[in-house]
Design an enzyme around this catalytic site. Structure first.
Site, PDB file in Angstrom:
ATOM      1  N   MET A  30       0.841  -1.197   0.000  1.00 39.84           N
ATOM      2  CA  MET A  30       0.000   0.000   0.000  1.00 39.84           C
ATOM      3  C   MET A  30       0.880   1.254   0.000  1.00 39.84           C
ATOM      4  O   MET A  30       0.421   2.341   0.328  1.00 39.84           O
ATOM      5  CB  MET A  30      -0.922   0.000   1.214  1.00 39.84           C
ATOM      6  CG  MET A  30      -1.885  -1.193   1.182  1.00 39.84           C
ATOM      7  SD  MET A  30      -3.393  -0.926   2.096  1.00 39.84           S
ATOM      8  CE  MET A  30      -2.760  -0.661   3.731  1.00 39.84           C
ATOM      9  N   GLY A  31       2.164   1.094  -0.341  1.00 37.80           N
ATOM     10  CA  GLY A  31       3.055   2.250  -0.427  1.00 37.80           C
ATOM     11  C   GLY A  31       3.555   2.695   0.937  1.00 37.80           C
ATOM     12  O   GLY A  31       3.510   1.935   1.904  1.00 37.80           O
ATOM     13  N   LEU A  33       6.652   3.177   1.579  1.00 36.54           N
ATOM     14  CA  LEU A  33       7.585   2.047   1.675  1.00 36.54           C
ATOM     15  C   LEU A  33       8.690   2.278   2.706  1.00 36.54           C
ATOM     16  O   LEU A  33       9.130   3.401   2.913  1.00 36.54           O
ATOM     17  CB  LEU A  33       8.213   1.785   0.305  1.00 36.54           C
ATOM     18  CG  LEU A  33       7.226   1.470  -0.825  1.00 36.54           C
ATOM     19  CD1 LEU A  33       7.988   1.165  -2.115  1.00 36.54           C
ATOM     20  CD2 LEU A  33       6.305   0.312  -0.470  1.00 36.54           C
ATOM     21  N   HIS A  34       9.102   1.189   3.331  1.00 38.57           N
ATOM     22  CA  HIS A  34      10.209   1.214   4.280  1.00 38.57           C
ATOM     23  C   HIS A  34      11.036  -0.054   4.075  1.00 38.57           C
ATOM     24  O   HIS A  34      10.726  -0.867   3.183  1.00 38.57           O
ATOM     25  CB  HIS A  34       9.687   1.334   5.719  1.00 38.57           C
ATOM     26  CG  HIS A  34       8.618   0.347   6.063  1.00 38.57           C
ATOM     27  ND1 HIS A  34       8.836  -1.015   6.086  1.00 38.57           N
ATOM     28  CD2 HIS A  34       7.294   0.509   6.366  1.00 38.57           C
ATOM     29  CE1 HIS A  34       7.725  -1.641   6.414  1.00 38.57           C
ATOM     30  NE2 HIS A  34       6.760  -0.748   6.584  1.00 38.57           N
ATOM     31  N   HIS A  37       9.287  -3.419   3.422  1.00 36.36           N
ATOM     32  CA  HIS A  37       8.837  -3.669   2.047  1.00 36.36           C
ATOM     33  C   HIS A  37      10.037  -4.009   1.145  1.00 36.36           C
ATOM     34  O   HIS A  37       9.967  -4.915   0.310  1.00 36.36           O
ATOM     35  CB  HIS A  37       8.159  -2.416   1.464  1.00 36.36           C
ATOM     36  CG  HIS A  37       6.928  -1.972   2.189  1.00 36.36           C
ATOM     37  ND1 HIS A  37       6.890  -0.834   2.959  1.00 36.36           N
ATOM     38  CD2 HIS A  37       5.681  -2.504   2.259  1.00 36.36           C
ATOM     39  CE1 HIS A  37       5.689  -0.678   3.462  1.00 36.36           C
ATOM     40  NE2 HIS A  37       4.921  -1.682   3.068  1.00 36.36           N
ATOM     41  N   GLN A  61     -10.391  -2.736   2.301  1.00 38.26           N
ATOM     42  CA  GLN A  61      -9.881  -3.397   3.517  1.00 38.26           C
ATOM     43  C   GLN A  61      -9.850  -2.463   4.719  1.00 38.26           C
ATOM     44  O   GLN A  61      -9.383  -2.842   5.784  1.00 38.26           O
ATOM     45  CB  GLN A  61      -8.509  -4.025   3.264  1.00 38.26           C
ATOM     46  CG  GLN A  61      -7.373  -3.050   3.059  1.00 38.26           C
ATOM     47  CD  GLN A  61      -6.098  -3.752   2.636  1.00 38.26           C
ATOM     48  OE1 GLN A  61      -6.010  -4.288   1.526  1.00 38.26           O
ATOM     49  NE2 GLN A  61      -5.106  -3.777   3.502  1.00 38.26           N
ATOM     50  N   ASP A 150       2.604  -9.447   8.907  1.00 40.08           N
ATOM     51  CA  ASP A 150       1.145  -9.598   8.874  1.00 40.08           C
ATOM     52  C   ASP A 150       0.844 -11.098   8.836  1.00 40.08           C
ATOM     53  O   ASP A 150       0.482 -11.654   7.800  1.00 40.08           O
ATOM     54  CB  ASP A 150       0.579  -8.868   7.662  1.00 40.08           C
ATOM     55  CG  ASP A 150       0.805  -7.376   7.752  1.00 40.08           C
ATOM     56  OD1 ASP A 150      -0.037  -6.673   8.307  1.00 40.08           O
ATOM     57  OD2 ASP A 150       1.874  -6.912   7.294  1.00 40.08           O
ATOM     58  N   SER A 185       6.649  -0.431  10.288  1.00 36.47           N
ATOM     59  CA  SER A 185       5.282  -0.340   9.770  1.00 36.47           C
ATOM     60  C   SER A 185       5.052   1.070   9.258  1.00 36.47           C
ATOM     61  O   SER A 185       5.568   2.037   9.832  1.00 36.47           O
ATOM     62  CB  SER A 185       4.284  -0.644  10.893  1.00 36.47           C
ATOM     63  OG  SER A 185       2.994  -0.171  10.535  1.00 36.47           O
ATOM     64  N   ARG A 187       2.572   2.660   9.652  1.00 37.96           N
ATOM     65  CA  ARG A 187       1.789   3.389  10.654  1.00 37.96           C
ATOM     66  C   ARG A 187       2.648   3.880  11.831  1.00 37.96           C
ATOM     67  O   ARG A 187       2.156   4.661  12.641  1.00 37.96           O
ATOM     68  CB  ARG A 187       0.645   2.525  11.176  1.00 37.96           C
ATOM     69  CG  ARG A 187      -0.456   2.331  10.134  1.00 37.96           C
ATOM     70  CD  ARG A 187      -1.696   1.679  10.718  1.00 37.96           C
ATOM     71  NE  ARG A 187      -2.812   1.705   9.790  1.00 37.96           N
ATOM     72  CZ  ARG A 187      -3.225   0.660   9.064  1.00 37.96           C
ATOM     73  NH1 ARG A 187      -2.610  -0.493   9.151  1.00 37.96           N
ATOM     74  NH2 ARG A 187      -4.260   0.784   8.245  1.00 37.96           N
TER      75      ARG A 187
END
Ligand code: AMP
Length: 280
Positions: A30-31, A33-34, A37, A61, A150, A185, A187
């Site tokens: 979902m972009g 990025l870190h 990913h 989602q 996940d 993450s 987030r």
């Protein structure tokens, strides 16, 4: 690196990439990025001749109260990161490319989708399973890469690929963590300095449970209690779940065998998840 936005360009890229025995590796994201990913891309590059990352913040989602509109969108930075590690293509579809009007079909992986994160995020995994199916059908990769971060998602996708006889190899890639153990993450950027400090308790709680398990504790409830204690002590009160499940099936167990511990908790307003296979 080629940026692909429409279906026709994707089709020709896929055709070309699969020619002469080429192996296509696909990393859905979902972009924002870190390194987590990027670890998936690096893993794909080990065995694939072409790697393609998709960036799509999938509306189906997210629940109505969740952060869909605020979810970080940082495409220029993402593109630079992918260029740097020589990713071959990025697929950046609009919602209409993924969900043409008039769609009626979705994918439900039950009861796996209704447990753990699915219990507090109704519809989340149906959204995930459906978008991953659509993306796999569009990209037609030989292998698709998902993070162990996940864990429930990875388990569900493996189940779906098996149940629907989908012709793709699903590869799980280990969790990339900060030095203090916090799982990377997109987030994490929402956390204040104090919350960022508190968030390390998830990893500490998992380590504590792992150490107990290695010292012979087999009762799920005891392992869960020890982990909860560490979360509470760090000031994390909004615990969604702390559960020990079977590593492969995510089945509940009273006395554990081949267990994984999964945690979801809110730190401030940010919901974080983490997990650890206790026998490793
Ligand atoms: P997302 O963009 O959050 O949907 O994540 C895209 C993929 O990256 C998923 O397969 C995630 O499991 C994976 N991922 C996210 N964070 C990490 C991490 N810290 N380590 C490994 N994989 C990750």
């Amino acid at each position: 690196m080629i940026v692909i936005e429409d279906r026709q360009s994707l089709d020709s890229w896929v055709e070309q990439s699969r020619m002469w025995g080429g192996k296509v590796g696909f990393i859905p994201t979902m972009g924002a990025l870190h390194e987590g990913h990027l670890a998936l891309v690096r893993e794909a590059k080990k065995t694939c001749t072409q790697t393609i990352v998709s960036i799509f913040v999938n509306p189906t989602q997210f629940g109505p109260e969740e952060d869909f509109s605020q979810y970080p969108r940082t495409f220029e930075k993402d593109r630079a990161l992918l260029e740097e590690i020589a990713c071959d293509a990025v697929f950046l579809p609009s919602p209409e490319v993924i969900y043409p009007p008039g769609g009626q079909t979705y994918v439900a992986v039950e009861p796996l989708a209704s447990q753990l994160c699915g219990a507090s995020r109704p519809g989340h995994f149906q959204g995930v399973a459906t978008v991953v199916t659509i993306l796999l059908n569009l990209v037609r990769p030989h292998a698709a890469y998902f993070g162990v971060k996940d864990y429930q998602q990875l388990t569900l996708i493996k189940q779906m690929v098996r149940d629907l006889a989908m012709a793709v190899e699903v590869v799980g890639v280990p969790i990339v963590r900060e030095e203090d153990g916090l799982a990377l993450s997109s987030r994490n950027r929402y956390l204040t300095a104090k919350e960022r400090q508190q968030a390390t308790a998830l990893y500490k709680a998992l380590l504590a449970a792992q150490s107990l398990f290695k010292n012979g504790e087999l009762k799920a409830i005891k392992l869960e209690k020890a982990a909860r204690k560490i979360l509470y002590e760090s000031g994390i009160e909004q615990i969604d779940y702390v559960e020990v499940r079977h590593r492969k099936t995510l089945a509940c167990q009273l006395s554990v065998e081949d267990p994984v511990m999964l945690i979801a908790a809110k730190v401030g307003k940010t919901r974080l998840i983490d997990n650890m296979v206790l026998s490793t």
